[in-house]
Design an enzyme around this catalytic site. Structure first.
Site, short mmCIF file in Angstrom:
data_model
loop_
_atom_site.label_atom_id
_atom_site.label_comp_id
_atom_site.label_asym_id
_atom_site.label_seq_id
_atom_site.Cartn_x
_atom_site.Cartn_y
_atom_site.Cartn_z
N GLU A 241 30.88 34.84 33.48
CA GLU A 241 31.30 34.34 32.17
C GLU A 241 31.23 32.81 32.15
O GLU A 241 31.85 32.15 32.98
CB GLU A 241 32.72 34.83 31.88
CG GLU A 241 32.84 36.34 31.88
CD GLU A 241 34.26 36.84 32.09
OE1 GLU A 241 35.20 36.01 32.12
OE2 GLU A 241 34.44 38.07 32.23
N HIS B 7 45.99 33.28 36.27
CA HIS B 7 45.08 32.21 36.67
C HIS B 7 45.45 31.66 38.05
O HIS B 7 44.81 30.73 38.53
CB HIS B 7 45.08 31.08 35.64
CG HIS B 7 44.52 31.49 34.31
ND1 HIS B 7 45.16 32.37 33.49
CD2 HIS B 7 43.39 31.12 33.67
CE1 HIS B 7 44.44 32.53 32.37
NE2 HIS B 7 43.36 31.78 32.47
N ALA C 98 33.64 40.93 30.49
CA ALA C 98 33.80 42.33 30.89
C ALA C 98 33.53 42.45 32.38
O ALA C 98 32.40 42.71 32.79
CB ALA C 98 32.86 43.22 30.08
N GLU C 99 34.58 42.28 33.18
CA GLU C 99 34.41 42.26 34.64
C GLU C 99 33.86 43.58 35.18
O GLU C 99 33.04 43.59 36.10
CB GLU C 99 35.72 41.91 35.32
CG GLU C 99 36.12 40.44 35.22
CD GLU C 99 36.65 40.05 33.84
OE1 GLU C 99 36.73 38.85 33.54
OE2 GLU C 99 36.99 40.98 33.06
#
Length: 331
Positions: free
Chosen positions: A36, A136, A66-67
């Site tokens: 991404e 994160h 969309a991993e």
């Protein structure tokens, strides 16, 4: 234009990773990057900066958010002879792709009795020390070290980052490549002529005689700080960088423990059922008669990674490492 070949450079880890990716892409046209915002933007941490312009959109692919799709596509590409390198934008975003990694990617070679190679690298910026928000800042390496079929590595310095990236891409097994995001920008010397040690080797980065301390990734900086402080008090700490989290190279660790008689294992991840637990158990089994004190662990607490305002209380500090060293020496 000069024909002089540059043999070394002082680079931050992010740039060393970029150079390693570039070298692999130059050497093998089957290497391609997916993730991404890794194209014209160069990724959130700019690790892929400039590669889209150099190699084009067919080899540096900006993907949807969309991993699971990224990993699934990489598996298909690997089966067709490509060597995809996937970027997970942040550590906490790997979990949507977890099913593809653990039930497909990790099992494919075994499922086909070695007849299918899976040369897939999954890059994951991980760890704390950057004051970020939930999802994160994570340290999820234990999930992947626990999964048979995956190789898991983490560099702690720019030199290792440059070489380990190329070695991971050359592997015919899937490699989870954990990049300590807090170490992206401190600079270090990169020797472009020699890696020094193979991908799955641990390494003594500071010699000592009183206590062995072991860690990986961003923890190595913390352990070296602790060793500097301890030296002012007459305590000699030997620091070992794991580098490879699965498989673990126990040789240097066992040799060091035979010398010092004491071991402290440190990690940012929570301590319960962790990589540190496994190392402590294995060293106790294999070096029991060398130990003069129990193997001690320093880790993040058994809670979710906290908000930025309190991350310093969660993450192991030099003081917490030195407290464990003092306890080990007290036996």
């Amino acid at each position: 234009m000069s024909d002089v070949q540059v043999t070394s450079a002082n680079l931050p880890m992010a740039k060393a990773l970029n150079a390693g990716l570039r070298k692999s892409m130059q050497d093998d046209p089957k290497v391609l990057l997916m993730g991404e915002d890794i194209g014209p933007l160069g990724g959130v941490f700019r690790v892929t900066e400039g590669l889209h312009a150099e190699f084009g959109e067919n080899r540096v692919l900006d993907t949807p958010l969309a991993e699971a799709g990224i990993i699934g596509t990489a598996i298909g590409l690997a089966m067709r002879g490509y060597r995809p390198v996937c970027e997970i934008q942040f550590d906490g975003f790997v979990f949507p792709g977890f099913n593809q990694i653990t039930t497909q990617l990790a099992r494919m070679r075994n499922r086909h009795e070695g007849g299918v190679s899976m040369p897939v690298v999954i890059r994951i910026p991980y760890g704390g020390h950057i004051g970020s928000i939930e999802h994160h800042q994570e340290s999820p390496e234990t999930y992947f070290t626990h999964t048979p079929g995956l190789r898991v590595v983490s560099p702690s310095n720019p030199h290792d980052a440059y070489w380990m990236m190329q070695e991971a891409i050359a592997s015919n097994d899937p490699v989870i490549f954990f990049e300590p995001k807090s170490r992206y920008w401190p600079k270090g010397e990169v020797d472009f002529t020699e890696s020094g040690v193979p991908l799955h080797s641990s390494r003594v980065v500071r010699s000592g005689t009183d206590v062995t301390v072991v860690g990986h990734g961003a923890m190595i900086s913390v352990l070296l700080q602790a060793a500097d402080i301890a030296a002012t008090e007459g305590i000699s700490i030997e620091v070992i960088d794991l580098r490879s989290l699965s498989p673990v190279d126990y040789g240097p660790i066992l040799t060091s423990v035979a010398k010092t008689g004491r071991l402290v294992v440190a990690q940012e991840a929570s301590g319960f059922v962790s990589l540190g637990s496994e190392i402590a158990a294995t060293v106790t089994e294999r070096a029991f008669y060398s130990l003069e004190a129990p193997v001690l662990r320093v880790s993040g607490f058994d809670t979710p990674f906290p908000p930025a305002a309190v991350e310093t209380h969660f993450l192991p500090s030099p003081d917490r490492v030195l407290e464990a060293v003092d306890r080990a020496l007290s036996y």
